[in-house]
Design a protein around this motif. Structure first.
Motif, PDB file in Angstrom:
ATOM      1  N   ASP A  16     -12.748   4.792 -14.733  1.00 16.00           N
ATOM      2  CA  ASP A  16     -13.776   5.796 -14.502  1.00 16.00           C
ATOM      3  C   ASP A  16     -15.083   5.257 -15.070  1.00 16.00           C
ATOM      4  O   ASP A  16     -15.249   5.156 -16.276  1.00 16.00           O
ATOM      5  N   ASP A  17     -16.028   4.880 -14.196  1.00 17.91           N
ATOM      6  CA  ASP A  17     -17.316   4.379 -14.658  1.00 17.91           C
ATOM      7  C   ASP A  17     -18.360   4.667 -13.594  1.00 17.91           C
ATOM      8  O   ASP A  17     -18.140   5.465 -12.688  1.00 17.91           O
ATOM      9  N   ASP A  18     -19.536   3.996 -13.692  1.00 14.24           N
ATOM     10  CA  ASP A  18     -20.608   4.287 -12.751  1.00 14.24           C
ATOM     11  C   ASP A  18     -20.308   3.803 -11.339  1.00 14.24           C
ATOM     12  O   ASP A  18     -21.044   4.097 -10.412  1.00 14.24           O
ATOM     13  N   LEU A  19     -19.230   3.058 -11.165  1.00 16.54           N
ATOM     14  CA  LEU A  19     -18.809   2.636  -9.839  1.00 16.54           C
ATOM     15  C   LEU A  19     -17.784   3.591  -9.236  1.00 16.54           C
ATOM     16  O   LEU A  19     -17.248   3.335  -8.172  1.00 16.54           O
ATOM     17  N   GLY A  20     -17.538   4.711  -9.914  1.00 14.95           N
ATOM     18  CA  GLY A  20     -16.674   5.743  -9.361  1.00 14.95           C
ATOM     19  C   GLY A  20     -15.292   5.770  -9.984  1.00 14.95           C
ATOM     20  O   GLY A  20     -14.941   4.958 -10.824  1.00 14.95           O
ATOM     21  N   LEU A  21     -14.529   6.743  -9.553  1.00 12.70           N
ATOM     22  CA  LEU A  21     -13.145   6.898  -9.980  1.00 12.70           C
ATOM     23  C   LEU A  21     -12.221   6.059  -9.111  1.00 12.70           C
ATOM     24  O   LEU A  21     -12.558   5.690  -7.988  1.00 12.70           O
ATOM     25  N   SER A  22     -11.047   5.767  -9.632  1.00  7.82           N
ATOM     26  CA  SER A  22     -10.041   5.094  -8.826  1.00  7.82           C
ATOM     27  C   SER A  22      -9.683   5.966  -7.625  1.00  7.82           C
ATOM     28  O   SER A  22      -9.456   7.171  -7.756  1.00  7.82           O
ATOM     29  N   LEU A  23      -9.633   5.340  -6.449  1.00  9.13           N
ATOM     30  CA  LEU A  23      -9.256   6.053  -5.237  1.00  9.13           C
ATOM     31  C   LEU A  23      -7.766   5.903  -4.923  1.00  9.13           C
ATOM     32  O   LEU A  23      -7.324   6.266  -3.834  1.00  9.13           O
ATOM     33  N   ARG A  24      -7.009   5.402  -5.868  1.00 10.40           N
ATOM     34  CA  ARG A  24      -5.583   5.246  -5.631  1.00 10.40           C
ATOM     35  C   ARG A  24      -4.899   6.563  -5.237  1.00 10.40           C
ATOM     36  O   ARG A  24      -4.023   6.559  -4.360  1.00 10.40           O
ATOM     37  N   PRO A  25      -5.259   7.718  -5.851  1.00  7.31           N
ATOM     38  CA  PRO A  25      -4.610   8.964  -5.439  1.00  7.31           C
ATOM     39  C   PRO A  25      -4.888   9.338  -3.979  1.00  7.31           C
ATOM     40  O   PRO A  25      -4.124  10.106  -3.387  1.00  7.31           O
ATOM     41  N   GLN A  26      -5.947   8.806  -3.397  1.00  5.87           N
ATOM     42  CA  GLN A  26      -6.288   9.114  -1.999  1.00  5.87           C
ATOM     43  C   GLN A  26      -5.686   8.130  -1.003  1.00  5.87           C
ATOM     44  O   GLN A  26      -5.838   8.307   0.202  1.00  5.87           O
ATOM     45  N   ILE A  27      -5.030   7.082  -1.476  1.00  4.01           N
ATOM     46  CA  ILE A  27      -4.433   6.105  -0.562  1.00  4.01           C
ATOM     47  C   ILE A  27      -3.165   6.683   0.068  1.00  4.01           C
ATOM     48  O   ILE A  27      -2.326   7.254  -0.625  1.00  4.01           O
ATOM     49  N   ASP A  28      -3.038   6.529   1.368  1.00  9.77           N
ATOM     50  CA  ASP A  28      -1.829   6.950   2.070  1.00  9.77           C
ATOM     51  C   ASP A  28      -0.850   5.766   2.069  1.00  9.77           C
ATOM     52  O   ASP A  28      -0.856   4.928   2.979  1.00  9.77           O
ATOM     53  N   PHE A  29      -0.024   5.686   1.048  1.00  6.71           N
ATOM     54  CA  PHE A  29       0.849   4.533   0.870  1.00  6.71           C
ATOM     55  C   PHE A  29       1.870   4.385   1.993  1.00  6.71           C
ATOM     56  O   PHE A  29       2.327   3.269   2.269  1.00  6.71           O
ATOM     57  N   SER A  30       2.212   5.468   2.655  1.00  3.99           N
ATOM     58  CA  SER A  30       3.186   5.374   3.737  1.00  3.99           C
ATOM     59  C   SER A  30       2.647   4.585   4.922  1.00  3.99           C
ATOM     60  O   SER A  30       3.427   4.107   5.764  1.00  3.99           O
ATOM     61  N   LEU A  31       1.334   4.427   5.012  1.00  2.58           N
ATOM     62  CA  LEU A  31       0.716   3.751   6.148  1.00  2.58           C
ATOM     63  C   LEU A  31       0.037   2.436   5.775  1.00  2.58           C
ATOM     64  O   LEU A  31      -0.549   1.772   6.631  1.00  2.58           O
ATOM     65  N   VAL A  32       0.102   2.044   4.519  1.00  6.57           N
ATOM     66  CA  VAL A  32      -0.471   0.763   4.112  1.00  6.57           C
ATOM     67  C   VAL A  32       0.310  -0.368   4.785  1.00  6.57           C
ATOM     68  O   VAL A  32       1.545  -0.370   4.790  1.00  6.57           O
ATOM     69  N   LYS A  33      -0.412  -1.339   5.339  1.00  8.77           N
ATOM     70  CA  LYS A  33       0.213  -2.482   6.003  1.00  8.77           C
ATOM     71  C   LYS A  33      -0.481  -3.760   5.557  1.00  8.77           C
ATOM     72  O   LYS A  33      -1.683  -3.776   5.301  1.00  8.77           O
ATOM     73  N   CYS A  34       0.285  -4.844   5.511  1.00  3.43           N
ATOM     74  CA  CYS A  34      -0.288  -6.155   5.239  1.00  3.43           C
ATOM     75  C   CYS A  34       0.360  -7.174   6.159  1.00  3.43           C
ATOM     76  O   CYS A  34       1.589  -7.272   6.220  1.00  3.43           O
ATOM     77  N   LEU A  35      -0.468  -7.921   6.869  1.00  4.26           N
ATOM     78  CA  LEU A  35       0.016  -8.949   7.771  1.00  4.26           C
ATOM     79  C   LEU A  35       0.054 -10.295   7.063  1.00  4.26           C
ATOM     80  O   LEU A  35      -0.810 -10.620   6.264  1.00  4.26           O
ATOM     81  N   ASN A  36       1.076 -11.061   7.393  1.00  2.00           N
ATOM     82  CA  ASN A  36       1.323 -12.403   6.855  1.00  2.00           C
ATOM     83  C   ASN A  36       1.774 -12.378   5.396  1.00  2.00           C
ATOM     84  O   ASN A  36       1.675 -13.386   4.703  1.00  2.00           O
ATOM     85  N   GLU A  37       2.289 -11.250   4.923  1.00  2.00           N
ATOM     86  CA  GLU A  37       2.820 -11.195   3.567  1.00  2.00           C
ATOM     87  C   GLU A  37       4.201 -11.844   3.533  1.00  2.00           C
ATOM     88  O   GLU A  37       5.015 -11.686   4.446  1.00  2.00           O
ATOM     89  N   GLU A  38       4.470 -12.589   2.475  1.00  3.10           N
ATOM     90  CA  GLU A  38       5.750 -13.285   2.354  1.00  3.10           C
ATOM     91  C   GLU A  38       6.895 -12.306   2.136  1.00  3.10           C
ATOM     92  O   GLU A  38       7.988 -12.477   2.699  1.00  3.10           O
ATOM     93  N   LEU A  39       6.666 -11.291   1.315  1.00  2.00           N
ATOM     94  CA  LEU A  39       7.685 -10.292   1.020  1.00  2.00           C
ATOM     95  C   LEU A  39       7.277  -8.942   1.611  1.00  2.00           C
ATOM     96  O   LEU A  39       6.122  -8.528   1.470  1.00  2.00           O
ATOM     97  N   PRO A  40       8.187  -8.242   2.271  1.00  2.00           N
ATOM     98  CA  PRO A  40       7.861  -6.948   2.868  1.00  2.00           C
ATOM     99  C   PRO A  40       7.352  -5.954   1.829  1.00  2.00           C
ATOM    100  O   PRO A  40       7.848  -5.890   0.699  1.00  2.00           O
ATOM    101  N   ASN A  41       6.319  -5.207   2.203  1.00  2.00           N
ATOM    102  CA  ASN A  41       5.727  -4.140   1.389  1.00  2.00           C
ATOM    103  C   ASN A  41       4.994  -4.643   0.149  1.00  2.00           C
ATOM    104  O   ASN A  41       4.629  -3.847  -0.721  1.00  2.00           O
TER     105      ASN A  41
END
Length: 214
Positions: A16-41
């Motif tokens: 929590d600083d002048d660059l804002g709060l963490s937006l982790r609570p707003q991330i929709d983890f069920s829809l996060v995707k990464c292409l070319n990752e070695e390990l799934p998820n």
């Protein structure tokens, strides 16, 4: 090649600083995707809690001999993203290089590697090497700020890394997003992604369905 100078960023001390709060609570983890990752998820797993940001496990690593990664981060509501933090410290026994150049897109749920590489991004950053601030993380402000207001997703293309031969895997151990939420929930639509993109051959190897918030 010399590393970029120590400017245009801040050393992170809290969530929590002048660059804002963490937006982790707003991330929709069920829809996060990464292409070319070695390990799934693995892409989901590096979106860690702020207090876990210095841990080197779990980690996100690209496939062998290919430095590129494409990480899609959707949110459950409209958000304003002010900064991005990326940490890359490989665990013992893991041979990989920290990322150097990243391209950041907002509200693009249709990107594959070829499109993201060729398209001009709203923001492109050259990351400092991890030894610059080994005891913490570095916040990189996203500019122009207006391109990251009231958005529903971020897509990050990890273009290359600090390996001089440019054929070593890229490793990321933490991705943090700061800003502010709006409380405005979004509706869901279907989209399709390329499941894996190799730098030497970006033909579609397969596809998977994804959902993007509008």
């Amino acid at each position: 090649m010399d590393p970029p100078e120590c400017q245009g960023h801040s050393h992170d001390g809290s969530g929590d600083d002048d660059l804002g709060l963490s937006l982790r609570p707003q991330i929709d983890f069920s829809l996060v995707k990464c292409l070319n990752e070695e390990l799934p998820n693995a892409g989901k797993q590096v979106l860690k809690l702020h207090e876990e940001r210095l841990s080197s496990d779990p980690y996100l690593k690209s496939n062998e001999d290919d430095p590129e990664l494409l990480l899609y981060i959707p949110f459950t509501e409209a958000v304003t993203v002010k900064s991005l933090a990326i940490r890359s410290v490989a665990p013992d026994g893991i041979e990989a290089s920290p990322p150097r150049t990243i391209k950041i897109f907002s509200d693009r749920d249709d990107l594959d590697f070829e499109t993201a590489r060729d398209m001009e991004a709203p923001c492109q950053l050259e990351l400092l090497p991890p030894h610059h601030f080994a005891e913490g993380t570095i916040d990189y402000p996203l500019r122009p700020a207006g391109r990251f207001q009231n958005i529903s997703s971020l897509t990050i293309l990890f273009v290359d890394n600090y390996d001089e031969e440019d054929d070593m895997s890229t490793i990321v151990t933490y991705v943090g997003v700061k800003g502010k939420g709006s409380g405005q929930k979004r509706a869901v639509v279907e989209t399709v992604y390329e499941s894996q993109g190799m730098k030497k051959d970006h033909k579609v190897k397969g596809e998977f369905g994804n959902q993007q918030l509008l």
